[in-house]
Design a protein around this motif. Structure first.
Motif, PDB file in Angstrom:
ATOM      1  N   SER A 182       1.162  -1.173   0.335  1.00 11.04           N
ATOM      2  CA  SER A 182       0.085   0.327  -0.059  1.00 11.04           C
ATOM      3  C   SER A 182       0.725   0.982  -0.300  1.00 11.04           C
ATOM      4  N   PHE A 183       0.092   2.398  -0.459  1.00  8.12           N
ATOM      5  CA  PHE A 183       0.978   3.478   0.146  1.00  8.12           C
ATOM      6  C   PHE A 183       1.724   3.679   1.304  1.00  8.12           C
ATOM      7  N   GLU A 184       0.723   3.482   2.268  1.00  2.00           N
ATOM      8  CA  GLU A 184       1.462   4.266   4.330  1.00  2.00           C
ATOM      9  C   GLU A 184       3.044   2.785   3.795  1.00  2.00           C
ATOM     10  N   ASP A 185       2.378   1.189   3.017  1.00  3.09           N
ATOM     11  CA  ASP A 185       3.364   0.628   3.553  1.00  3.09           C
ATOM     12  C   ASP A 185       4.682   1.540   2.616  1.00  3.09           C
ATOM     13  N   GLU A 186       4.804   1.525   1.857  1.00  5.80           N
ATOM     14  CA  GLU A 186       5.371   2.395   0.644  1.00  5.80           C
ATOM     15  C   GLU A 186       6.336   3.290   1.553  1.00  5.80           C
ATOM     16  N   LEU A 187       5.834   4.268   2.312  1.00  6.20           N
ATOM     17  CA  LEU A 187       5.650   5.943   3.023  1.00  6.20           C
ATOM     18  C   LEU A 187       7.017   5.060   4.265  1.00  6.20           C
ATOM     19  N   ALA A 188       6.190   4.176   4.830  1.00  6.45           N
ATOM     20  CA  ALA A 188       7.158   3.400   6.136  1.00  6.45           C
ATOM     21  C   ALA A 188       8.359   2.260   5.396  1.00  6.45           C
ATOM     22  N   LEU A 189       8.661   2.174   4.532  1.00 10.85           N
ATOM     23  CA  LEU A 189       9.362   1.530   3.812  1.00 10.85           C
ATOM     24  C   LEU A 189      10.997   2.532   3.418  1.00 10.85           C
ATOM     25  N   LEU A 190       9.930   3.773   2.960  1.00 13.01           N
ATOM     26  CA  LEU A 190      10.889   4.485   2.491  1.00 13.01           C
ATOM     27  C   LEU A 190      11.856   4.962   3.511  1.00 13.01           C
ATOM     28  N   LEU A 191      11.228   6.042   4.713  1.00 13.82           N
ATOM     29  CA  LEU A 191      11.281   6.510   6.165  1.00 13.82           C
ATOM     30  C   LEU A 191      12.565   5.983   6.721  1.00 13.82           C
ATOM     31  N   VAL A 192      12.280   3.712   6.806  1.00  9.52           N
ATOM     32  CA  VAL A 192      13.263   3.375   7.491  1.00  9.52           C
ATOM     33  C   VAL A 192      14.815   3.584   6.981  1.00  9.52           C
ATOM     34  N   HIS A 193      14.405   3.740   5.235  1.00 10.87           N
ATOM     35  CA  HIS A 193      15.539   3.009   4.492  1.00 10.87           C
ATOM     36  C   HIS A 193      16.336   4.171   4.570  1.00 10.87           C
ATOM     37  N   GLY A 194      15.474   5.442   4.341  1.00 12.77           N
ATOM     38  CA  GLY A 194      16.587   6.971   4.520  1.00 12.77           C
ATOM     39  C   GLY A 194      16.973   6.850   5.820  1.00 12.77           C
ATOM     40  N   VAL A 195      16.753   6.658   7.091  1.00 10.51           N
ATOM     41  CA  VAL A 195      16.763   6.679   8.224  1.00 10.51           C
ATOM     42  C   VAL A 195      17.832   5.995   8.877  1.00 10.51           C
ATOM     43  N   LEU A 196      18.019   4.682   8.143  1.00 11.62           N
ATOM     44  CA  LEU A 196      19.493   3.689   7.716  1.00 11.62           C
ATOM     45  C   LEU A 196      20.313   4.441   7.162  1.00 11.62           C
ATOM     46  N   HIS A 197      20.103   5.218   6.132  1.00  8.58           N
ATOM     47  CA  HIS A 197      20.445   6.244   5.515  1.00  8.58           C
ATOM     48  C   HIS A 197      21.781   7.072   6.442  1.00  8.58           C
ATOM     49  N   LEU A 198      20.861   7.366   6.770  1.00  5.52           N
ATOM     50  CA  LEU A 198      21.921   8.793   7.397  1.00  5.52           C
ATOM     51  C   LEU A 198      22.418   8.203   8.673  1.00  5.52           C
ATOM     52  N   LEU A 199      22.310   6.987   9.216  1.00  2.19           N
ATOM     53  CA  LEU A 199      23.001   6.170  10.025  1.00  2.19           C
ATOM     54  C   LEU A 199      24.198   5.871   9.658  1.00  2.19           C
ATOM     55  N   GLY A 200      24.101   5.861   8.328  1.00  3.54           N
ATOM     56  CA  GLY A 200      25.723   5.178   7.918  1.00  3.54           C
ATOM     57  C   GLY A 200      25.252   3.734   7.013  1.00  3.54           C
ATOM     58  N   HIS A 201      24.021   3.569   7.121  1.00  3.71           N
ATOM     59  CA  HIS A 201      23.504   2.367   6.147  1.00  3.71           C
ATOM     60  C   HIS A 201      23.919   2.163   4.764  1.00  3.71           C
ATOM     61  N   ASP A 202      24.566   1.313   3.801  1.00  4.02           N
ATOM     62  CA  ASP A 202      24.764   1.433   2.827  1.00  4.02           C
ATOM     63  C   ASP A 202      24.243   0.430   2.002  1.00  4.02           C
ATOM     64  N   HIS A 203      24.028   0.034   0.353  1.00  3.32           N
ATOM     65  CA  HIS A 203      23.420  -0.983  -0.021  1.00  3.32           C
ATOM     66  C   HIS A 203      24.124  -0.937  -1.469  1.00  3.32           C
ATOM     67  N   ALA A 204      25.856  -0.784  -1.263  1.00  5.33           N
ATOM     68  CA  ALA A 204      26.299  -0.342  -2.719  1.00  5.33           C
ATOM     69  C   ALA A 204      26.832  -2.350  -2.817  1.00  5.33           C
ATOM     70  N   THR A 205      27.413  -3.036  -1.820  1.00  7.37           N
ATOM     71  CA  THR A 205      27.702  -4.274  -1.988  1.00  7.37           C
ATOM     72  C   THR A 205      25.794  -5.020  -2.221  1.00  7.37           C
ATOM     73  N   ASP A 206      26.703  -6.374  -1.918  1.00  3.14           N
ATOM     74  CA  ASP A 206      25.878  -7.522  -1.831  1.00  3.14           C
ATOM     75  C   ASP A 206      25.823  -7.876  -0.128  1.00  3.14           C
ATOM     76  N   GLU A 207      26.865  -7.024   0.717  1.00  2.00           N
ATOM     77  CA  GLU A 207      26.651  -7.478   1.945  1.00  2.00           C
ATOM     78  C   GLU A 207      26.123  -6.843   2.336  1.00  2.00           C
ATOM     79  N   GLU A 208      25.884  -4.913   2.108  1.00  2.00           N
ATOM     80  CA  GLU A 208      25.860  -4.373   2.694  1.00  2.00           C
ATOM     81  C   GLU A 208      23.957  -4.339   2.243  1.00  2.00           C
TER      82      GLU A 208
END
Length: 179
Positions: free
Chosen positions: A127-153
């Motif tokens: 749903s739209f709300e599910d997508e917003l929740a995912l994007l929020l969590v994803h963005g916050v994790l990026h701010l805290l140093g997480h990345d997804h440039a490699t398969d392990e990351e």
């Protein structure tokens, strides 16, 4: 901890994009930050923008054409000694500058484009709300140093997204990690 939310979409949202429930997204962001160990006086900005604004940001900062769903802008760098706190001018008379531990931890900005989220949701998080929740969590994790440039990351970040969403949001209608 302070989470600022601004709905900066210039026009009323389309029917498939309900208004932004700021309190809901503030609560989710605060829960994620606390679970990730952020304590004390910390600030995060969460901005909801239209496609035109997101396309400009995407081009300027990522070199990509068109709008994307989420961008994260961490505030990097060393602590800068303030002059006139908080804007760096002169101290002024009889003002004792704050020590570094008195200044808030400025995490950065998470920018989400609800129009892109609405288009992606049915084939992604559900749903739209599910997508917003995912994007929020994803963005916050990026701010805290997480990345997804490699398969392990990517695997580590997706596992953390799943855990945080399960704990603080609930199940998603789709499986965005299955693709």
């Amino acid at each position: 901890m302070t989470v600022f939310v601004a709905d900066e979409r210039g026009e009323p949202p389309a029917p498939d994009q309900p208004s932004i429930d700021a309190a809901r997204w503030i609560a989710l962001a605060e829960q994620v930050l606390a679970a990730e160990g952020v304590r004390g006086d910390a600030e995060l900005s969460l901005l909801f923008v239209d496609e035109e604004a997101m396309a400009r940001l995407n081009e300027q900062f990522m070199g990509a054409t068109g709008p994307t769903d989420v961008l994260a802008f961490p505030i990097d760098g060393e602590q800068i000694e303030p002059g006139r706190w908080p804007d760096g001018g002169t101290e002024g008379p009889e003002r004792i500058p704050p020590s570094a531990d008195e200044l808030p931890l400025l995490l950065g900005d998470v920018v989400i484009c609800p129009a892109v989220a609405a288009r992606n949701a049915p084939e992604h998080a559900g749903s739209f709300e599910d997508e917003l929740a995912l994007l929020l969590v994803h963005g916050v994790l990026h701010l805290l140093g997480h990345d997804h440039a490699t398969d392990e990351e990517r695997a580590a970040m997706q596992a953390r997204e799943r855990a945080l969403l399960t704990q603080f949001y609930g199940p998603l209608g789709g499986d965005p990690w299955g693709r």
